[in-house]
Enzyme design. Sequence first.
Site, PDB file in Angstrom:
ATOM      1  N   THR A  94       0.826  -1.216   0.000  1.00 36.42           N
ATOM      2  CA  THR A  94       0.000   0.000   0.000  1.00 36.42           C
ATOM      3  C   THR A  94       0.858   1.262   0.000  1.00 36.42           C
ATOM      4  OG1 THR A  94      -1.430   1.287   1.484  1.00 36.42           O
ATOM      5  CG2 THR A  94      -0.089  -0.370   2.519  1.00 36.42           C
ATOM      6  N   ASP A  95       0.266   2.360  -0.466  1.00 37.32           N
ATOM      7  CA  ASP A  95       0.971   3.651  -0.411  1.00 37.32           C
ATOM      8  C   ASP A  95       1.051   4.173   1.022  1.00 37.32           C
ATOM      9  OD1 ASP A  95      -1.710   4.294  -0.058  1.00 37.32           O
ATOM     10  OD2 ASP A  95      -1.732   5.976  -1.468  1.00 37.32           O
ATOM     11  N   GLU A  96       0.273   3.553   1.937  1.00 32.48           N
ATOM     12  CA  GLU A  96       0.237   4.083   3.315  1.00 32.48           C
ATOM     13  C   GLU A  96       1.572   3.893   4.044  1.00 32.48           C
ATOM     14  OE1 GLU A  96      -3.444   3.375   5.418  1.00 32.48           O
ATOM     15  OE2 GLU A  96      -4.533   3.113   3.544  1.00 32.48           O
ATOM     16  N   TYR A 110      -1.628  -0.560  10.941  1.00 35.09           N
ATOM     17  CA  TYR A 110      -1.777  -1.212   9.630  1.00 35.09           C
ATOM     18  C   TYR A 110      -0.592  -0.883   8.733  1.00 35.09           C
ATOM     19  CZ  TYR A 110      -3.193  -1.685   4.725  1.00 35.09           C
ATOM     20  OH  TYR A 110      -3.210  -1.979   3.378  1.00 35.09           O
ATOM     21  N   LYS A 149       2.474  -3.262   7.227  1.00 33.17           N
ATOM     22  CA  LYS A 149       2.722  -3.445   5.789  1.00 33.17           C
ATOM     23  C   LYS A 149       4.148  -2.980   5.453  1.00 33.17           C
ATOM     24  CE  LYS A 149       0.338  -4.644   2.889  1.00 33.17           C
ATOM     25  NZ  LYS A 149      -0.008  -6.003   2.347  1.00 33.17           N
TER      26      LYS A 149
END
Length: 348
Positions: A131-133, A156, A160
Amino acid sequence: MKKILITGGAGFIGSHVVRLLVNKYSQYHIFNLDKLTYAGNLENLSDVDDAINYTFIKGDITDEEFVNSLFKKHKFDSVIHLAAESHVDRSITDPLAFAKTNILGTMVLLNSFKSLWQNKWEGKLFYHVSTDEVYGTLGETGLFTETTSYDPNSPYSASKASSDHFVRAYGETFGLPYVISNCSNNYGANQFPEKLIPLFINNILNNKSLPVYGDGKYTRDWLYVVDHAIAIDIIFHKAKLGETYNIGGFNEWQNIDLIRLLCEQIDEKLNRKEGQSEKLITYVKDRPGHDLRYAIDASKINKELGWSPSVTFEEGLSKTIDWYLENEEWMKRIISGEYVDYYKNQYK
Ligand code: NAD
Ligand code: TYD
């Protein structure tokens, strides 16, 4: 026949990836390993269920013995790893579950892949979907590129980020052939109604309030899930080993503007009075550690691999609403289970 293991294939994005690959590549056998958590749903794949090049396996990626024996039995040539705990709000209430599945689960898969092939890496690939997060938050300007430093803010995104690091470390240390992609927020059919768009569609259809966190000015870059699945297919086949690709829709929206568009489209489709659904908007307590803005520079995948999004946001959103309108039973079955408790707890 090439054997490809897809993890998390019964979830939102995974089911679109499984469908695409099963239908497109009769020369591959697609194995879908999924624990069927609250987010996993075999109904998402009912149309490919009995394809001869598809096998579903129920199991937990953190179960080392089980995963090892599965790799020995089937000798997967490649892995496309999507299984994860994926919702930021749940990571705030139960961070450990995220560490277990997202970090430990990824390591178990890496270890099994490594021991199966013992450095005979020709034609093998571990594709990690992320993810870009992991990049944390942007201010009002700027874009995430593949070289932006990792700076995760939620349990989260931290889990990741950690899994991304392990994949890269296995590449550097053991020569394991890998590729990673970091994608922006997805939307589309089959998304579990805990994420913004399906939750709000469901609430609008049921005339329930729309809980906007904080001032609603948070910004996300939205990508239609089918376009993400296409990008994954392209990266899987064409990417350079050891590379990272950012995937995004060049499509930034402040939450409140997106919600207004959603209300407008649904009012129109249901012949409701103009402005009727907007009245459901309710500002609620903000999410702790809420990232202000995500925005992706997807020019690398565009230039190197020729991918770009195929639909505009208005088109994708309209298709998505249509899918939820045509699949009310799917939604009803989902919101009758543990969802009731989740909702009460999250929006009390
Ligand atoms: P999802 O929550 O809809 O699906 C996750 C799937 O993984 C479910 O089918 C679940 O049963 C399965 N799973 C969970 N724990 C497991 C375990 N221990 N063992 C085996 N299976 C397990 O998630 P999603 O939105 O489809 O996201 C898929 C992947 O894409 C994730 O890795 C996520 O981080 C990444 N991603 C998601 C988005 C997004 O907007 N949804 C954006 C970028 C990246
Ligand atoms: P979400 O779909 O949970 O994705 P992410 O947090 O991974 O970006 O949320 C998207 C945006 O919508 C985010 O800024 C949080 C906000 N949001 C709300 O305002 N209300 C809600 O009920 C939810 C679920 C999200």
